[in-house]
Design a protein around this motif. Structure first.
Motif, mmCIF file in Angstrom:
data_model
loop_
_atom_site.group_PDB
_atom_site.id
_atom_site.type_symbol
_atom_site.label_atom_id
_atom_site.label_comp_id
_atom_site.label_asym_id
_atom_site.label_seq_id
_atom_site.Cartn_x
_atom_site.Cartn_y
_atom_site.Cartn_z
ATOM 1 N N GLY A 1 1.417 12.827 1.844
ATOM 2 C CA GLY A 1 0.245 13.168 1.039
ATOM 3 C C GLY A 1 0.769 13.920 -0.165
ATOM 4 O O GLY A 1 1.879 14.450 -0.124
ATOM 5 N N ALA A 2 -0.010 13.960 -1.215
ATOM 6 C CA ALA A 2 0.409 14.690 -2.417
ATOM 7 C C ALA A 2 -0.390 15.987 -2.523
ATOM 8 O O ALA A 2 -1.496 16.091 -1.980
ATOM 9 N N GLY A 3 0.161 16.960 -3.194
ATOM 10 C CA GLY A 3 -0.556 18.212 -3.461
ATOM 11 C C GLY A 3 -1.102 18.850 -2.199
ATOM 12 O O GLY A 3 -0.437 18.910 -1.165
ATOM 13 N N ARG A 4 -2.340 19.323 -2.266
ATOM 14 C CA ARG A 4 -2.945 20.022 -1.117
ATOM 15 C C ARG A 4 -3.157 19.078 0.051
ATOM 16 O O ARG A 4 -3.017 19.491 1.213
ATOM 17 N N SER A 5 -3.481 17.819 -0.201
ATOM 18 C CA SER A 5 -3.604 16.860 0.910
ATOM 19 C C SER A 5 -2.267 16.758 1.636
ATOM 20 O O SER A 5 -2.217 16.615 2.860
ATOM 21 N N GLY A 6 -1.187 16.824 0.865
ATOM 22 C CA GLY A 6 0.149 16.750 1.449
ATOM 23 C C GLY A 6 0.471 17.978 2.301
ATOM 24 O O GLY A 6 1.140 17.867 3.336
ATOM 25 N N LEU A 7 -0.029 19.150 1.872
ATOM 26 C CA LEU A 7 0.210 20.365 2.676
ATOM 27 C C LEU A 7 -0.441 20.230 4.056
ATOM 28 O O LEU A 7 0.124 20.641 5.068
ATOM 29 N N SER B 1 2.207 7.419 -5.954
ATOM 30 C CA SER B 1 3.392 7.523 -5.079
ATOM 31 C C SER B 1 3.041 7.089 -3.651
ATOM 32 O O SER B 1 3.837 6.434 -2.962
ATOM 33 N N LEU B 2 1.827 7.423 -3.210
ATOM 34 C CA LEU B 2 1.409 7.070 -1.843
ATOM 35 C C LEU B 2 1.130 5.579 -1.719
ATOM 36 O O LEU B 2 1.416 4.969 -0.683
ATOM 37 N N LEU B 3 0.614 5.010 -2.811
ATOM 38 C CA LEU B 3 0.341 3.566 -2.805
ATOM 39 C C LEU B 3 1.653 2.793 -2.655
ATOM 40 O O LEU B 3 1.745 1.844 -1.866
ATOM 41 N N SER B 4 2.689 3.227 -3.365
ATOM 42 C CA SER B 4 3.955 2.491 -3.240
ATOM 43 C C SER B 4 4.566 2.700 -1.856
ATOM 44 O O SER B 4 5.206 1.796 -1.303
ATOM 45 N N MET B 5 4.338 3.874 -1.244
ATOM 46 C CA MET B 5 4.813 4.072 0.146
ATOM 47 C C MET B 5 4.099 3.111 1.099
ATOM 48 O O MET B 5 4.712 2.559 2.015
ATOM 49 N N ALA B 6 2.794 2.939 0.884
ATOM 50 C CA ALA B 6 2.009 2.051 1.757
ATOM 51 C C ALA B 6 2.519 0.618 1.645
ATOM 52 O O ALA B 6 2.681 -0.080 2.653
ATOM 53 N N VAL B 7 2.785 0.186 0.412
ATOM 54 C CA VAL B 7 3.285 -1.184 0.188
ATOM 55 C C VAL B 7 4.611 -1.363 0.908
ATOM 56 O O VAL B 7 4.836 -2.344 1.634
ATOM 57 N N PRO C 1 -12.561 4.462 1.470
ATOM 58 C CA PRO C 1 -12.027 3.274 2.153
ATOM 59 C C PRO C 1 -11.863 2.077 1.217
ATOM 60 O O PRO C 1 -11.054 1.204 1.475
ATOM 61 N N GLU C 2 -12.629 2.052 0.115
ATOM 62 C CA GLU C 2 -12.533 0.929 -0.838
ATOM 63 C C GLU C 2 -11.450 1.137 -1.888
ATOM 64 O O GLU C 2 -11.302 0.336 -2.808
ATOM 65 N N SER C 3 -10.683 2.221 -1.771
ATOM 66 C CA SER C 3 -9.606 2.500 -2.740
ATOM 67 C C SER C 3 -8.443 1.546 -2.508
ATOM 68 O O SER C 3 -8.387 0.831 -1.495
ATOM 69 N N SER C 4 -7.454 1.579 -3.423
ATOM 70 C CA SER C 4 -6.275 0.710 -3.293
ATOM 71 C C SER C 4 -5.555 0.963 -1.963
ATOM 72 O O SER C 4 -5.156 0.025 -1.267
ATOM 73 N N ILE C 5 -5.382 2.223 -1.611
ATOM 74 C CA ILE C 5 -4.672 2.541 -0.351
ATOM 75 C C ILE C 5 -5.547 2.187 0.847
ATOM 76 O O ILE C 5 -5.074 1.623 1.842
#
Ligand SMILES: O=C([C@H](O)CO)[C@H](O)[C@H](O)COP(=O)(O)O
Length: 185
Positions: free
Chosen positions: A43-49, A93-99, A115-119
């Protein structure tokens, strides 16, 4: 409002948020983690924490768990799971990890507002959490808190609930988990 009243209102917001969690989606995620190989959390930022806190508890509970980006984190592979906590579901960065994870045969779980986002669309399993997006305008209706704080707090509560479910299913105890805690603190 004084600081105490703000704290009370945050708890009220969290109570409303938790009431909106999808029980089925949450249960499926716990099941997936129970049967999976290694678990990679990002996760990035606070979501990543919040993700880092989750990875630590997974390790305490006996899972092979890694935080993506640490120098000692190995490569992901088939049978592994990548858990992405992302409010927007669009963090590049998370999208490329998912791919990448999907390309090597790992499963991707997205815990997101969108849920409708790219990830969300790319993930094998999506858990939708309530909250407001980080670019919300001031004076929104859902939360008095800035940006995506409500999502990030709900994310931590959700992750901790998944840990309790895993503990229940595996007969894990707090005492044994403490035995796995870092002793170089
Ligand atoms: O750090 C964040 C910010 O403070 C929002 O409240 C976000 O968690 C970070 O920008 C990552 O965004 P998402 O992937 O959309 O969660």
């Amino acid at each position: 409002m004084n600081t105490f009243s703000y704290a009370q209102e945050i708890v009220n917001e969290l109570q409303r948020s938790v009431a909106q969690l999808g029980a089925g989606e949450a249960e499926q995620m716990a099941e997936l983690l129970l049967r999976s190989g290694r678990v990679f959390v990002a996760g990035a930022g606070r979501s990543g924490l919040m993700g880092r806190a989750f990875a630590m508890r997974l390790m305490h509970a006996g899972k092979d768990a890694y935080v993506v980006g640490e120098t000692v984190t190995p490569g992901i592979g088939p049978g592994d799971v990548l858990v992405l906590g992302t409010g927007s579901g669009e963090t590049a960065s998370l999208l490329s990890m998912a791919v990448k994870a999907r390309a090597v045969g790992a499963a991707v779980v997205a815990v997101t507002l969108s849920p409708e986002s790219s990830i969300g669309l790319l993930a094998d399993h999506v858990v939708k959490l309530p909250g407001a997006p980080k670019e919300q305008a001031d004076g929104g209706r859902i939360t008095i808190q800035p940006m995506a704080s409500l999502f990030e707090q709900t994310l931590l509560l959700f992750y901790d609930a998944v840990i309790l479910r895993i503990m229940e299913e595996t007969g894990q105890t707090s005492t044994r988990m403490f035995g796995n805690h870092a002793n170089l603190e």
